[in-house]
Write a protein that holds these residues in place. Structure first.
Motif, PDB file in Angstrom:
ATOM      1  N   LEU A 140       6.128   2.769 -13.506  1.00  0.00           N
ATOM      2  CA  LEU A 140       4.801   2.929 -14.100  1.00  0.00           C
ATOM      3  C   LEU A 140       3.776   2.110 -13.318  1.00  0.00           C
ATOM      4  CD1 LEU A 140       5.530   2.665 -17.938  1.00  0.00           C
ATOM      5  CD2 LEU A 140       4.697   4.682 -16.724  1.00  0.00           C
ATOM      6  N   VAL A 141       4.140   0.881 -13.021  1.00  0.00           N
ATOM      7  CA  VAL A 141       3.241  -0.003 -12.275  1.00  0.00           C
ATOM      8  C   VAL A 141       3.058   0.501 -10.850  1.00  0.00           C
ATOM      9  CG1 VAL A 141       2.913  -2.332 -11.374  1.00  0.00           C
ATOM     10  CG2 VAL A 141       3.874  -2.001 -13.664  1.00  0.00           C
ATOM     11  N   ASP A 142       4.156   0.799 -10.173  1.00  0.00           N
ATOM     12  CA  ASP A 142       4.084   1.191  -8.770  1.00  0.00           C
ATOM     13  C   ASP A 142       3.204   2.420  -8.555  1.00  0.00           C
ATOM     14  OD1 ASP A 142       5.801  -0.888  -8.224  1.00  0.00           O
ATOM     15  OD2 ASP A 142       7.594   0.372  -8.190  1.00  0.00           O
ATOM     16  N   VAL A 143       3.382   3.440  -9.401  1.00  0.00           N
ATOM     17  CA  VAL A 143       2.621   4.674  -9.229  1.00  0.00           C
ATOM     18  C   VAL A 143       1.145   4.457  -9.539  1.00  0.00           C
ATOM     19  CG1 VAL A 143       2.294   7.038 -10.050  1.00  0.00           C
ATOM     20  CG2 VAL A 143       4.595   6.177  -9.638  1.00  0.00           C
ATOM     21  N   HIS A 144       0.844   3.706 -10.606  1.00  0.00           N
ATOM     22  CA  HIS A 144      -0.558   3.480 -10.942  1.00  0.00           C
ATOM     23  C   HIS A 144      -1.254   2.587  -9.918  1.00  0.00           C
ATOM     24  CE1 HIS A 144       0.386   5.288 -14.839  1.00  0.00           C
ATOM     25  NE2 HIS A 144      -0.904   5.443 -14.971  1.00  0.00           N
ATOM     26  N   VAL A 145      -0.537   1.614  -9.373  1.00  0.00           N
ATOM     27  CA  VAL A 145      -1.122   0.799  -8.304  1.00  0.00           C
ATOM     28  C   VAL A 145      -1.383   1.660  -7.073  1.00  0.00           C
ATOM     29  CG1 VAL A 145      -0.646  -1.052  -6.652  1.00  0.00           C
ATOM     30  CG2 VAL A 145      -0.195  -1.409  -9.084  1.00  0.00           C
ATOM     31  N   GLN A 146      -0.452   2.549  -6.760  1.00  0.00           N
ATOM     32  CA  GLN A 146      -0.643   3.444  -5.620  1.00  0.00           C
ATOM     33  C   GLN A 146      -1.877   4.324  -5.819  1.00  0.00           C
ATOM     34  OE1 GLN A 146       2.411   6.410  -5.174  1.00  0.00           O
ATOM     35  NE2 GLN A 146       1.908   6.823  -3.043  1.00  0.00           N
ATOM     36  N   ARG A 147      -2.036   4.881  -7.024  1.00  0.00           N
ATOM     37  CA  ARG A 147      -3.194   5.725  -7.299  1.00  0.00           C
ATOM     38  C   ARG A 147      -4.489   4.920  -7.226  1.00  0.00           C
ATOM     39  NH1 ARG A 147      -1.374   8.309 -12.804  1.00  0.00           N
ATOM     40  NH2 ARG A 147      -3.619   8.236 -13.129  1.00  0.00           N
ATOM     41  N   LEU A 148      -4.454   3.677  -7.740  1.00  0.00           N
ATOM     42  CA  LEU A 148      -5.641   2.841  -7.704  1.00  0.00           C
ATOM     43  C   LEU A 148      -5.999   2.471  -6.273  1.00  0.00           C
ATOM     44  CD1 LEU A 148      -7.766   1.336  -9.383  1.00  0.00           C
ATOM     45  CD2 LEU A 148      -6.176  -0.599  -9.518  1.00  0.00           C
ATOM     46  N   ARG A 149      -4.998   2.190  -5.465  1.00  0.00           N
ATOM     47  CA  ARG A 149      -5.232   1.882  -4.054  1.00  0.00           C
ATOM     48  C   ARG A 149      -5.979   3.004  -3.340  1.00  0.00           C
ATOM     49  NH1 ARG A 149       0.650  -0.427  -2.344  1.00  0.00           N
ATOM     50  NH2 ARG A 149       0.127  -2.633  -2.127  1.00  0.00           N
ATOM     51  N   LEU A 150      -5.568   4.235  -3.596  1.00  0.00           N
ATOM     52  CA  LEU A 150      -6.199   5.376  -2.942  1.00  0.00           C
ATOM     53  C   LEU A 150      -7.672   5.482  -3.291  1.00  0.00           C
ATOM     54  CD1 LEU A 150      -3.413   8.100  -3.371  1.00  0.00           C
ATOM     55  CD2 LEU A 150      -4.049   6.896  -1.273  1.00  0.00           C
ATOM     56  N   LYS A 151      -8.034   5.001  -4.483  1.00  0.00           N
ATOM     57  CA  LYS A 151      -9.413   5.132  -4.946  1.00  0.00           C
ATOM     58  C   LYS A 151     -10.305   3.963  -4.533  1.00  0.00           C
ATOM     59  CE  LYS A 151      -8.174   8.027  -8.913  1.00  0.00           C
ATOM     60  NZ  LYS A 151      -8.241   8.215 -10.388  1.00  0.00           N
ATOM     61  N   ILE A 152      -9.762   2.753  -4.547  1.00  0.00           N
ATOM     62  CA  ILE A 152     -10.606   1.586  -4.254  1.00  0.00           C
ATOM     63  C   ILE A 152     -10.418   1.072  -2.831  1.00  0.00           C
ATOM     64  CG2 ILE A 152     -10.528   0.908  -6.682  1.00  0.00           C
ATOM     65  CD1 ILE A 152      -8.719  -1.442  -5.840  1.00  0.00           C
ATOM     66  N   GLY A 153      -9.412   1.589  -2.125  1.00  0.00           N
ATOM     67  CA  GLY A 153      -9.140   1.109  -0.770  1.00  0.00           C
ATOM     68  C   GLY A 153      -7.862   0.306  -0.726  1.00  0.00           C
ATOM     69  N   ARG A 154      -6.977   0.675   0.162  1.00  0.00           N
ATOM     70  CA  ARG A 154      -5.664   0.038   0.228  1.00  0.00           C
ATOM     71  C   ARG A 154      -5.726  -1.458   0.496  1.00  0.00           C
ATOM     72  NH1 ARG A 154      -1.461   3.542   0.487  1.00  0.00           N
ATOM     73  NH2 ARG A 154      -1.941   5.745   0.793  1.00  0.00           N
ATOM     74  N   ALA A 155      -6.753  -1.884   1.236  1.00  0.00           N
ATOM     75  CA  ALA A 155      -6.827  -3.303   1.623  1.00  0.00           C
ATOM     76  C   ALA A 155      -7.053  -4.222   0.430  1.00  0.00           C
ATOM     77  CB  ALA A 155      -7.935  -3.501   2.662  1.00  0.00           C
ATOM     78  N   HIS A 156      -7.490  -3.678  -0.701  1.00  0.00           N
ATOM     79  CA  HIS A 156      -7.796  -4.527  -1.850  1.00  0.00           C
ATOM     80  C   HIS A 156      -6.552  -4.926  -2.654  1.00  0.00           C
ATOM     81  CE1 HIS A 156     -12.121  -4.836  -1.803  1.00  0.00           C
ATOM     82  NE2 HIS A 156     -12.235  -3.544  -1.554  1.00  0.00           N
ATOM     83  N   ILE A 157      -5.443  -4.205  -2.499  1.00  0.00           N
ATOM     84  CA  ILE A 157      -4.234  -4.533  -3.259  1.00  0.00           C
ATOM     85  C   ILE A 157      -3.064  -4.656  -2.291  1.00  0.00           C
ATOM     86  CG2 ILE A 157      -2.674  -3.860  -5.118  1.00  0.00           C
ATOM     87  CD1 ILE A 157      -4.889  -2.160  -6.293  1.00  0.00           C
ATOM     88  N   LEU A 158      -2.525  -5.842  -2.183  1.00  0.00           N
ATOM     89  CA  LEU A 158      -1.410  -6.090  -1.284  1.00  0.00           C
ATOM     90  C   LEU A 158      -0.100  -6.152  -2.057  1.00  0.00           C
ATOM     91  CD1 LEU A 158      -2.835  -8.878   1.078  1.00  0.00           C
ATOM     92  CD2 LEU A 158      -2.890  -6.389   1.381  1.00  0.00           C
ATOM     93  N   THR A 159       0.953  -5.642  -1.451  1.00  0.00           N
ATOM     94  CA  THR A 159       2.287  -5.746  -2.026  1.00  0.00           C
ATOM     95  C   THR A 159       2.931  -7.041  -1.551  1.00  0.00           C
ATOM     96  OG1 THR A 159       2.570  -3.344  -2.040  1.00  0.00           O
ATOM     97  CG2 THR A 159       4.571  -4.681  -2.164  1.00  0.00           C
ATOM     98  N   VAL A 160       3.391  -7.829  -2.479  1.00  0.00           N
ATOM     99  CA  VAL A 160       4.121  -9.051  -2.150  1.00  0.00           C
ATOM    100  C   VAL A 160       5.582  -8.757  -2.487  1.00  0.00           C
ATOM    101  CG1 VAL A 160       4.361 -11.525  -2.539  1.00  0.00           C
ATOM    102  CG2 VAL A 160       2.098 -10.435  -2.734  1.00  0.00           C
ATOM    103  N   ARG A 161       6.354  -8.420  -1.484  1.00  0.00           N
ATOM    104  CA  ARG A 161       7.708  -7.914  -1.699  1.00  0.00           C
ATOM    105  C   ARG A 161       8.570  -8.910  -2.477  1.00  0.00           C
ATOM    106  NH1 ARG A 161       8.360  -3.254   0.715  1.00  0.00           N
ATOM    107  NH2 ARG A 161       7.068  -2.675   2.514  1.00  0.00           N
ATOM    108  N   GLY A 162       9.233  -8.375  -3.487  1.00  0.00           N
ATOM    109  CA  GLY A 162      10.089  -9.198  -4.310  1.00  0.00           C
ATOM    110  C   GLY A 162       9.366  -9.906  -5.438  1.00  0.00           C
ATOM    111  N   PHE A 163       8.015  -9.807  -5.453  1.00  0.00           N
ATOM    112  CA  PHE A 163       7.248 -10.503  -6.482  1.00  0.00           C
ATOM    113  C   PHE A 163       6.313  -9.579  -7.254  1.00  0.00           C
ATOM    114  CE2 PHE A 163       8.493 -13.759  -3.485  1.00  0.00           C
ATOM    115  CZ  PHE A 163       8.938 -14.769  -4.320  1.00  0.00           C
TER     116      PHE A 163
END
Length: 226
Positions: free
Chosen positions: A197-220
Motif C-alpha cells: 500500500l505504501v510502496d504503490v502510493h509513494v510511487q504514484r506520488l513521486r510521479l506527480k510531485i517529482g521523483r527527487a522529492h522522495i528518496l528510498t532509504v533501503r531497509g528503512f
C-alpha cells in the motif's frame, strides 16, 4: 446516509455483503459486472466504491482506472488471496486500499470507515495566531488549509490518500518514515499491514510531485527531500 457502490459478480457474496452493510446504515448500490458498476457510479455518484478484481465485461482494475479518471472518491479493492499481482495493478490504477476474500464484514466496514475518514480528513490544526498555511519545498507549494499541492504554480491532482501521504512527509521533512509509520498515519493501521500500500502510493506520488522529492532509504523506508 453514506452511499456505497458494491461491484461483485458472485451473486451470493454480493447479496450477503449488501444486506450486512445495510445493517451498518450504509445505502448500497450493487452491480454484478464492471460495465454496470461504471454506469451506477456515474448515475449515483457514491461516497465510496468497493470493487472486486475479477469482473465480467470490464475487469476491476480497469473499472478502478475509469473511476479515478472521473472522481477522487475512495476506492476499496476486493481480491482473492491468490491475486497479489492484481492487487498491485489495482493500487497502481488508483485504489486506496484492499481486502482479501474471504473477508469478515466488520473488517470490510472498518476499511470503509477508514477510507471515508481519510477522504474527509481536515488539514493539520494551526497554532493560535498562525495564519501561514502555505509551505514551500523547492518547486512545491503545499497549502495545509485547502490541502492543495502545486508544482511550479500548477495544481497537482491528488487522491485523498495521496494527500495524506504528502502531509505525513511534509510534517517531518528530511526524516525517514518507515512503511509501518506511514501505514499507521495514513491508513490508520495499528496492527501492521501490507507494505505494498505504501510502496504503490509513494510511487504514484513521486510521479506527480517529482521523483527527487522522495528518496528510498533501503531497509528503512522513505524520506521527503525539501
Amino acid at each position: 446516509m453514506t452511499e456505497v457502490l458494491l461491484v461483485e459478480d458472485d451473486a451470493l457474496l454480493r447479496e450477503s455483503t449488501h444486506l450486512m452493510l445495510e445493517r451498518y446504515e450504509y445505502r448500497l448500490w450493487a452491480a454484478s459486472d464492471g460495465l454496470e458498476g461504471l454506469a451506477l457510479f456515474r448515475q449515483r455518484e457514491p461516497d465510496i466504491a468497493v470493487v472486486d478484481v475479477m469482473l465480467p465485461g470490464l475487469d476491476g482494475v480497469s473499472l478502478v482506472r475509469r473511476i479515478r479518471e472521473e472522481s477522487a472518491i475512495p476506492v476499496l479493492l476486493i481480491s482473492a488471496r491468490t491475486d497479489p499481482i492484481d492487487v498491485v495493478l489495482g493500487l497502481e490504477a488508483g485504489a486506496d486500499d484492499y481486502v482479501t476474500k474471504p473477508y469478515d464484514i466488520p473488517v470490510l466496514v472498518a476499511r470503509i470507515r477508514s477510507a471515508l475518514r481519510r477522504a474527509a480528513g481536515s488539514a493539520p490544526q494551526l497554532s493560535a495566531g498562525d495564519e501561514k498555511t502555505q509551505q514551500r519545498f523547492g518547486d512545491l507549494t503545499v497549502d495545509t488549509a485547502t490541502l492543495e499541492v502545486r508544482r511550479d504554480g500548477d495544481l497537482i491532482k491528488l487522491t485523498p490518500t495521496e494527500r495524506r501521504v504528502m502531509l505525513a512527509f511534509i510534517a517531518e521533512p528530511g526524516v525517514v518514515l518507515s512503511r509501518t509509520t506511514l501505514l499507521e498515519r495514513v491508513w490508520d493501521y495499528d496492527w501492521g499491514g501490507d507494505g505494498r500500500l505504501v510502496d504503490v502510493h509513494v510511487q504514484r506520488l513521486r510521479l506527480k510531485i517529482g521523483r527527487a522529492h522522495i528518496l528510498t532509504v533501503r531497509g528503512f523506508g522513505y524520506r521527503f527531500v525539501p
